[in-house]
Design an enzyme around this catalytic site. Structure first.
Site, PDB file in Angstrom:
ATOM      1  N   ASP A 182      33.938  37.828  49.452  1.00  0.00           N
ATOM      2  CA  ASP A 182      34.936  38.879  49.702  1.00  0.00           C
ATOM      3  C   ASP A 182      35.230  39.050  51.198  1.00  0.00           C
ATOM      4  O   ASP A 182      36.305  39.480  51.606  1.00  0.00           O
ATOM      5  CB  ASP A 182      34.464  40.235  49.157  1.00  0.00           C
ATOM      6  CG  ASP A 182      33.654  40.155  47.873  1.00  0.00           C
ATOM      7  OD1 ASP A 182      32.991  39.138  47.646  1.00  0.00           O
ATOM      8  OD2 ASP A 182      33.668  41.124  47.111  1.00  0.00           O
TER       9      ASP A 182
ATOM     10  N   ASP B   5      33.728  45.783  55.453  1.00  0.00           N
ATOM     11  CA  ASP B   5      34.999  45.937  54.731  1.00  0.00           C
ATOM     12  C   ASP B   5      36.116  46.530  55.583  1.00  0.00           C
ATOM     13  O   ASP B   5      37.137  46.966  55.042  1.00  0.00           O
ATOM     14  CB  ASP B   5      34.782  46.801  53.484  1.00  0.00           C
ATOM     15  CG  ASP B   5      34.070  46.020  52.391  1.00  0.00           C
ATOM     16  OD1 ASP B   5      34.428  44.842  52.187  1.00  0.00           O
ATOM     17  OD2 ASP B   5      33.158  46.567  51.765  1.00  0.00           O
TER      18      ASP B   5
HETATM   19  N1  GLY Z   1      33.026  43.660  46.392  1.00  0.00           N
HETATM   20  C1  GLY Z   1      34.401  43.840  46.352  1.00  0.00           C
HETATM   21  C2  GLY Z   1      34.954  43.535  45.025  1.00  0.00           C
HETATM   22  O1  GLY Z   1      34.557  44.180  44.073  1.00  0.00           O
HETATM   23  O2  GLY Z   1      35.776  42.664  44.903  1.00  0.00           O
END
Ligand code: GLY
Length: 403
Positions: free
Chosen positions: A182, A124
Site C-alpha cells: 500500500d 499514510d
Molecule cells: N491498508 C490499507 C488498505 O486497506 O488498503
C-alpha cells in the site's frame, strides 16, 4: 529562407514519418458516448449522496463506513489513514458540478485535517494529505496548502531508513521493519515536493522505496505480498506475509491494485521504462487472472477459498479502473486499448447494481460492497471512502481521456 522543392519533399516525408510513428505507438480510444453522458448524472447523484453524508458528521469526525442494518455511520479522527478521501472526493465532485456546498464542506473538513502534516507515526500521509490538500491545490487553491503539503512530505520522509531502502509502514515493538505494498501510494506526494521545492531528496527517497519494493514484494508471476518484514539492522528480508489477505501466499486484491496504481505513478514521475514494464506486468497478472470475474470487479482476494461465492471488493475495482485509465496512455496501442476497455467494464459494473447505492441510501456513500479487513473481521462488505474516491477519480480520468 525559402525551401526548394527537394527540401520541401524531405520535410513532408519526415513529418509523415513522425506522425506515423506517433500514431503507431499511442493508443487511441473508442469513446462510449452513452457512458460519458451517464457520468454527468452520476457526478450529480454522487454530490447529493455526499451532502447527505455531510449532514451526519459531527465536528472533527471523518466518515469511515456505514452499516445499513443499524443505520449507523462509523467515523474516525483525522489520524485514520482514510481521512483524506472524504475531502478529496468532495473536491473532485465540486470540480465536476461546481456545487458550492461541496466546497464549503471540503473547507470545513480540511481544517480538521491540517494538523496531520506533523504526524510522523504513519506512512499514510500520501493518502491523507495528497488526496485532500493535493486535490485542493489543483481545484480550489489557497496559498497555505503548499506549506501543509511540504510539511507532510517532510514528516513522511522521517520514516525512511537508508539501510532498508524503504519508508517504514507500520511501527513495531519487535526487531522488525514492516513495509506494505500500500505504501507505494504515498510516493506521489514526494515527487510533488521535489517539483515544488527543488530539493531532490524527496524524489530519491521515492525512487529508492519503489526499487526496494520492486525487488522484494513481488513473486515471479508479478502478484505481490502484502507485508515484507525487513531486519532493521541489516535491511535483509526476514519474512514475507499478509495482514489483510487470505494467506501469506495469496494475492490480496486491493494490494494488487495499490501496486498497479503505484508503479503507474512511478513511470509518470520518472519516465523510467522499468516502472512502465512493472505496471504492465501487474496489469497482466490482474486482467488475465482466471479468477477475475466477467464484470472485472475482483473478489477480495484472487485466491479466496470460496470463489465464486467469495465477497467482491468494489474498492479494489475502483483503484484498478483509475490506474488502468492512466496506464493506457503510456502503453502501446494493443495494450493501451486492453487497459482502457477493462477500465470501461469496471466502471460500467460499478455504475450499476449491486455496487452503486440507490439515491438516499447507504448512509450517503456512493458505492456498496467493499472489503476492508477480513482477517481482522472489520469493514466486511460495506461502503468505504476510498472506493468512492477512486471511483470518482476514474470517471474523471475517463472523461479527460475523451476530451
Ligand atoms: N491498508 C490499507 C488498505 O486497506 O488498503
Amino acid at each position: 529562407m525559402f525551401l526548394n522543392s527537394k527540401m520541401l519533399a524531405v520535410c513532408i516525408v519526415a513529418l509523415l514519418y513522425v506522425s506515423g510513428v506517433r500514431a503507431q505507438n499511442a493508443a487511441s480510444f473508442k469513446t462510449d458516448k452513452v457512458l460519458l453522458k451517464k457520468f454527468e448524472g452520476e457526478f450529480k447523484s454522487a454530490s447529493a449522496q455526499y451532502q447527505l453524508l455531510a449532514q451526519r458528521l459531527k465536528p472533527d469526525r471523518f466518515p469511515k463506513t456505514y452499516y445499513a442494518k443499524t443505520d449507523s455511520l462509523e467515523t474516525s479522527n483525522s489520524g485514520w489513514w482514510c481521512s483524506g478521501f472524504y475531502p478529496g472526493t468532495l473536491l473532485y465532485l465540486y470540480e465536476q458540478t461546481k456545487n458550492k456546498a461541496l466546497l464549503t464542506e471540503a473547507h470545513r473538513i480540511l481544517k480538521s485535517l491540517t494538523k496531520e502534516q506533523y504526524n510522523k507515526t504513519t506512512h499514510d500521509l500520501g493518502f491523507m494529505m495528497y488526496c485532500s490538500f493535493g486535490n485542493a491545490l489543483q481545484i480550489a487553491p489557497k496559498p497555505e496548502y503548499k506549506e501543509i503539503l511540504i510539511n507532510s512530505a517532510k514528516s513522511l520522509c522521517t520514516r525512511f531508513d537508508p539501510k532498508v531502502g524503504c519508508i517504514k509502514s507500520w511501527d513495531s515493538n519487535k526487531p522488525e521493519f514492516l513495509v506494505i505494498i500500500d505504501n507505494m501510494m504515498n510516493l506521489e506526494l514526494l515527487f510533488w515536493a521535489t517539483r515544488v521545492t527543488g530539493d531532490s531528496s524527496y524524489y530519491k527517497i521515492a525512487v529508492t522505496h519503489a526499487n526496494t519494493t520492486m525487488q522484494n514484494h513481488f513473486r515471479p508471476d508479478y502478484s505481490s505480498y502484502h507485508v515484507i518484514n525487513y531486519n532493521p539492522e541489516t535491511g535483509a528480508v526476514q519474512q514475507k506475509r499478509t495482514a489483510q489477505g487470505y494467506a501469506n501466499e495469496s494475492a490480496w486484491a486491493r494490494g494488487q491494485a495499490w501496486g498497479l496504481y503505484g508503479y503507474t505513478v512511478m513511470y509518470r514521475e520518472t519516465k523510467d521504462k522499468k516502472y512502465l514494464d512493472q505496471a504492465q506486468h501487474l496489469a497482466r497478472f490482474i486482467l488475465k487472472h482466471p479468477n477475475l470475474p466477467k464484470d472485472k470487479i475482483p473478489y477480495w482476494d484472487f485466491n479466496a477459498p470460496n470463489i465464486p461465492n467469495a465477497l467482491r471488493d468494489a474498492s479494489a475495482g475502483a483503484v484498478m479502473a483509475s490506474a488502468l485509465l492512466e496506464l493506457c496512455k503510456y502503453a502501446d496501442q494493443v495494450d493501451g486499448r486492453t487497459y482502457y476497455s477493462a477500465a470501461q467494464t469496471m466502471l460500467r459494473s460499478l455504475m450499476a447494481a449491486p455496487y452503486l447505492a440507490k439515491a438516499g441510501t447507504n448512509g450517503g456513500f456512493i458505492l456498496q460492497h467493499s472489503v476492508g479487513h477480513i482477517p481482522q473481521g472489520t469493514e466486511i462488505d460495506v461502503p468505504l471512502t476510498y472506493a468512492d474516491y477512486y471511483y470518482v477519480e476514474a470517471m474523471i480520468r475517463y472523461k479527460n481521456l475523451n476530451k
